[in-house]
Design a protein around this motif. Structure first.
Motif, PDB file in Angstrom:
ATOM      1  N   MET A  41     -69.192 119.134  43.430  1.00 32.13           N
ATOM      2  CA  MET A  41     -69.686 117.749  43.379  1.00 32.13           C
ATOM      3  C   MET A  41     -69.474 117.042  44.719  1.00 32.13           C
ATOM      4  SD  MET A  41     -68.734 114.906  40.585  1.00 32.13           S
ATOM      5  CE  MET A  41     -69.706 113.435  40.406  1.00 32.13           C
ATOM      6  N   SER A  42     -68.357 117.310  45.385  1.00 35.73           N
ATOM      7  CA  SER A  42     -68.116 116.672  46.691  1.00 35.73           C
ATOM      8  C   SER A  42     -69.116 117.155  47.734  1.00 35.73           C
ATOM      9  CB  SER A  42     -66.679 116.903  47.157  1.00 35.73           C
ATOM     10  OG  SER A  42     -66.467 118.240  47.551  1.00 35.73           O
ATOM     11  N   ASP A  45     -72.190 115.204  47.110  1.00 34.64           N
ATOM     12  CA  ASP A  45     -72.027 113.829  47.578  1.00 34.64           C
ATOM     13  C   ASP A  45     -72.184 113.751  49.099  1.00 34.64           C
ATOM     14  OD1 ASP A  45     -71.569 111.088  47.109  1.00 34.64           O
ATOM     15  OD2 ASP A  45     -69.422 111.309  47.424  1.00 34.64           O
ATOM     16  N   VAL A  65     -73.457 108.670  39.588  1.00 32.96           N
ATOM     17  CA  VAL A  65     -73.935 110.046  39.448  1.00 32.96           C
ATOM     18  C   VAL A  65     -74.366 110.205  38.000  1.00 32.96           C
ATOM     19  CG1 VAL A  65     -73.352 112.500  39.584  1.00 32.96           C
ATOM     20  CG2 VAL A  65     -72.303 110.875  41.188  1.00 32.96           C
ATOM     21  N   MET A  68     -74.206 115.529  35.015  1.00 32.48           N
ATOM     22  CA  MET A  68     -74.173 116.763  35.793  1.00 32.48           C
ATOM     23  C   MET A  68     -73.667 117.869  34.878  1.00 32.48           C
ATOM     24  SD  MET A  68     -71.890 117.511  39.156  1.00 32.48           S
ATOM     25  CE  MET A  68     -73.049 117.099  40.425  1.00 32.48           C
ATOM     26  N   THR A 100     -77.962 122.075  43.570  1.00 31.92           N
ATOM     27  CA  THR A 100     -77.068 122.994  44.260  1.00 31.92           C
ATOM     28  C   THR A 100     -77.415 124.411  43.842  1.00 31.92           C
ATOM     29  OG1 THR A 100     -75.314 121.358  44.351  1.00 31.92           O
ATOM     30  CG2 THR A 100     -74.665 123.647  44.664  1.00 31.92           C
ATOM     31  N   THR A 118     -76.186 123.768  39.591  1.00 38.39           N
ATOM     32  CA  THR A 118     -76.074 122.427  39.035  1.00 38.39           C
ATOM     33  C   THR A 118     -77.077 121.508  39.703  1.00 38.39           C
ATOM     34  OG1 THR A 118     -74.546 120.643  38.417  1.00 38.39           O
ATOM     35  CG2 THR A 118     -74.259 121.592  40.597  1.00 38.39           C
TER      36      THR A 118
END
Length: 138
Positions: A41-42, A45, A65, A68, A100, A118
């Motif tokens: 997730m980072s 971001d 967000v 997810m 991703t 994801t």
């Protein structure tokens, strides 16, 4: 030739522009070798922040967000790529669809396999030097 797969469908390609590419390392994994979801997730971001900063021509912050779900695990050694596409924009905010994908390590003589792991929609807000929302050009 690289194969692409998504659960339930074959031959889907990533949507949007590639904004980030990195390798999942052992420090980002649990003892079983699966990469932490928070690390993935980072990376999304970071990629979204790069794209949003280009769209807004300045500083942005992540505001939200949307849901997810992790479709497949990311493993140590996978090449992780994040793709971004603009879905909507307002006066000071924009929404980006982020996907991703991973390219699995090559084994023997097989072609590498790309898989969607994801996706989510991130909302970014353009802010000024004091952190207040600002309109952006365009």
């Amino acid at each position: 030739m690289t194969q692409t797969h998504e659960p339930g469908t074959a031959r889907r390609r990533p949507e949007g522009a590639a904004e980030l590419r990195t390798v999942a390392m052992p420090a980002d994994a649990n003892p079983a070798g699966d990469i932490f979801g928070g690390w993935v997730m980072s990376q999304m971001d970071i990629a979204g922040g790069i794209a949003a900063g280009q769209y807004t021509r300045g500083r942005v912050v992540t505001a939200a967000v949307d849901a997810m779900s992790f479709l497949k695990p990311v493993r140590i050694g996978d090449v992780v790529s994040v793709y971004c596409s603009l879905t909507s924009r307002g006066r000071s905010s924009l929404r980006l669809h982020l996907e991703t994908w991973v390219t699995r390590r090559r084994t023997s003589l097989e072609d590498p396999i790309e898989e969607l792991v994801t996706e989510a929609v991130f909302t970014f807000v353009a802010v000024d030097a004091e952190g207040r929302p600002r309109p952006f050009p365009g």
